[in-house]
Design an enzyme around this catalytic site. Sequence first.
Site, PDB file in Angstrom:
ATOM      1  N   SER A 185      38.955  30.293  -7.719  1.00 39.12           N
ATOM      2  CA  SER A 185      40.365  30.489  -7.379  1.00 39.12           C
ATOM      3  C   SER A 185      40.658  29.873  -6.029  1.00 39.12           C
ATOM      4  O   SER A 185      39.769  29.764  -5.166  1.00 39.12           O
ATOM      5  CB  SER A 185      40.687  31.990  -7.333  1.00 39.12           C
ATOM      6  OG  SER A 185      41.953  32.231  -6.752  1.00 39.12           O
ATOM      7  N   TYR A 198      39.321  40.734  -4.824  1.00 42.40           N
ATOM      8  CA  TYR A 198      39.400  39.645  -5.797  1.00 42.40           C
ATOM      9  C   TYR A 198      38.950  38.324  -5.182  1.00 42.40           C
ATOM     10  O   TYR A 198      38.126  37.603  -5.761  1.00 42.40           O
ATOM     11  CB  TYR A 198      40.834  39.522  -6.306  1.00 42.40           C
ATOM     12  CG  TYR A 198      41.070  38.336  -7.216  1.00 42.40           C
ATOM     13  CD1 TYR A 198      40.762  38.391  -8.567  1.00 42.40           C
ATOM     14  CD2 TYR A 198      41.630  37.151  -6.723  1.00 42.40           C
ATOM     15  CE1 TYR A 198      40.991  37.311  -9.404  1.00 42.40           C
ATOM     16  CE2 TYR A 198      41.867  36.063  -7.550  1.00 42.40           C
ATOM     17  CZ  TYR A 198      41.552  36.147  -8.892  1.00 42.40           C
ATOM     18  OH  TYR A 198      41.772  35.069  -9.717  1.00 42.40           O
TER      19      TYR A 198
END
Length: 293
Positions: A185, A198
Amino acid sequence: MAKDKFEKIDEEVPPRTQNQQPGVEAEMDPAPIYDDENYKGSGKLKGKNALITGGDSGIGRAVAVAFAKEGANVAIAYLDEAEDIDADKTVKLIEKYGGKAKKVRIDISEEEHCEQLIDEVVAEFGSLNILVNNAGKQFPQNDIAAISSDQLRETFDTNFFGLFYLTKAALQCMTDGDSIVNTSSVTAYNGSPGLLDYSATKGAITSFTRSLALNLAEKGIRVNAVAPGPIWTPLIPATFDAKKVEQHGADTPVKRRGQPAENAPAYVFLASMDSSYMTGQTIHIDGGDFVGS
């Protein structure tokens, strides 16, 4: 300059949210673009067997469609969802483009489940050549004090430990010429003040990708990653409130969020021999959000 279809769909941004992760694509309005009609397969993955976690929707579905167009058989693993509506649609899409499809509803956060998943896929297809580790969860918190030990464990159990367990099991049947593609990400590179746990899992995935690539280089198994930015997947309305859903992607250099179909070609590239001299690398599909080394 005329707007392309990816820009046009984002002109009206819906303030619609969902109350359960990882979200249901069938309930999204407008629907994400997962099948780019201009993408034509050329047999790059002909005869290959692939497994995609989180493959029922979002980026996973778009990758499954592109893999099928390239001649692959595709198994999708996904977390429990109402009536399997997303998974069933993805299976039909894979079969539409000539691939053999398999769906497995499973929680990859348990190691024995990962071993079971690999066994089922190999039993169905005969082998496994491509593993796409794509499943993920995120729970935004603006203060580290609000992140409970249970949340931290759940995020890491799915995003990183599940990826680790599945890779470990898959490597028992992968060989020279096979490929692993992990979903990292932009948050692993830019950080995220509201997604501390996350972004940490995605940083771990990035480091794991680099290290495993070195570990497996002599065996001829390549390991790479894709780092998406703000992409219109079910995880977005299932994570954020209406205001953030509306603004999603607007702060990127290209001033819009991306579509799942805009990620799929990168996964095809990394899974195929087009990237035969690449391992340990990450492709950034983020509208220019991260520019760096």
